[in-house]
Design a protein around this motif. Structure first.
Motif, mmCIF file in Angstrom:
data_model
loop_
_atom_site.group_PDB
_atom_site.id
_atom_site.type_symbol
_atom_site.label_atom_id
_atom_site.label_comp_id
_atom_site.label_asym_id
_atom_site.label_seq_id
_atom_site.Cartn_x
_atom_site.Cartn_y
_atom_site.Cartn_z
ATOM 1 N N LEU A 72 -34.181 -46.900 -34.824
ATOM 2 C CA LEU A 72 -33.064 -47.135 -33.899
ATOM 3 C C LEU A 72 -33.416 -48.183 -32.852
ATOM 4 O O LEU A 72 -32.543 -48.901 -32.369
ATOM 5 N N GLU A 73 -34.689 -48.292 -32.516
ATOM 6 C CA GLU A 73 -35.103 -49.306 -31.543
ATOM 7 C C GLU A 73 -35.000 -50.715 -32.116
ATOM 8 O O GLU A 73 -34.993 -51.683 -31.362
ATOM 9 N N PHE A 130 -26.299 -50.419 -31.946
ATOM 10 C CA PHE A 130 -26.543 -49.021 -31.588
ATOM 11 C C PHE A 130 -25.240 -48.337 -31.195
ATOM 12 O O PHE A 130 -25.009 -47.174 -31.549
ATOM 13 N N LYS A 143 -23.670 -45.058 -33.114
ATOM 14 C CA LYS A 143 -23.205 -43.813 -32.493
ATOM 15 C C LYS A 143 -21.741 -43.545 -32.832
ATOM 16 O O LYS A 143 -21.350 -42.390 -32.994
ATOM 17 N N THR A 153 -29.180 -42.064 -25.120
ATOM 18 C CA THR A 153 -30.174 -43.094 -25.379
ATOM 19 C C THR A 153 -30.603 -42.987 -26.834
ATOM 20 O O THR A 153 -30.214 -42.051 -27.544
ATOM 21 N N ARG A 154 -31.426 -43.884 -27.267
ATOM 22 C CA ARG A 154 -31.904 -43.838 -28.646
ATOM 23 C C ARG A 154 -32.701 -42.562 -28.902
ATOM 24 O O ARG A 154 -32.522 -41.910 -29.927
ATOM 25 N N THR A 169 -30.478 -39.585 -29.037
ATOM 26 C CA THR A 169 -29.710 -39.602 -30.275
ATOM 27 C C THR A 169 -30.538 -39.022 -31.415
ATOM 28 O O THR A 169 -30.044 -38.218 -32.210
#
Length: 94
Positions: free
Chosen positions: A10-11, A18, A22, A46-47, A50
């Motif tokens: 995800l980063e 992103f 979501k 946030t990642r 999530t």
């Protein structure tokens, strides 16, 4: 496969990607066989939050599958291939 590896994936997403990721998590029709998440739970996460929500909701194997499905939808097949390689590598360690 670990939650940390999902987080690393995800980063690799840009902010707009992103946000789309979501959005797809909220669409049960997009997740084929997995329930969508409630907008209020995922909209401002946030990642790492999530990833935590996905693992809590789908367990780790399900979170991996949902991640792969959503990455395909946002045209990040490079990340799908990376996840597949990580899973394949883990299978050889077991």
């Amino acid at each position: 496969m670990t939650p940390e590896e999902l987080l690393n994936t995800l980063e690799d997403l840009g902010d707009e990607e992103f946000t789309k990721f979501k959005w797809f998590l909220q669409q049960p029709d997009s997740l084929r066989g997995f329930p969508g998440m409630k907008k209020g739970r995922v909209q401002t996460t946030t990642r790492w939050d999530t990833v935590t929500l996905m693992v809590q909701t789908y367990r780790l194997p399900g979170a991996l599958e949902v991640t792969r499905k959503v990455l395909e939808k946002i045209n990040r097949n490079d990340l799908v291939q990376s996840l597949t390689a990580i899973v394949f590598e883990h299978l050889h360690w077991v």
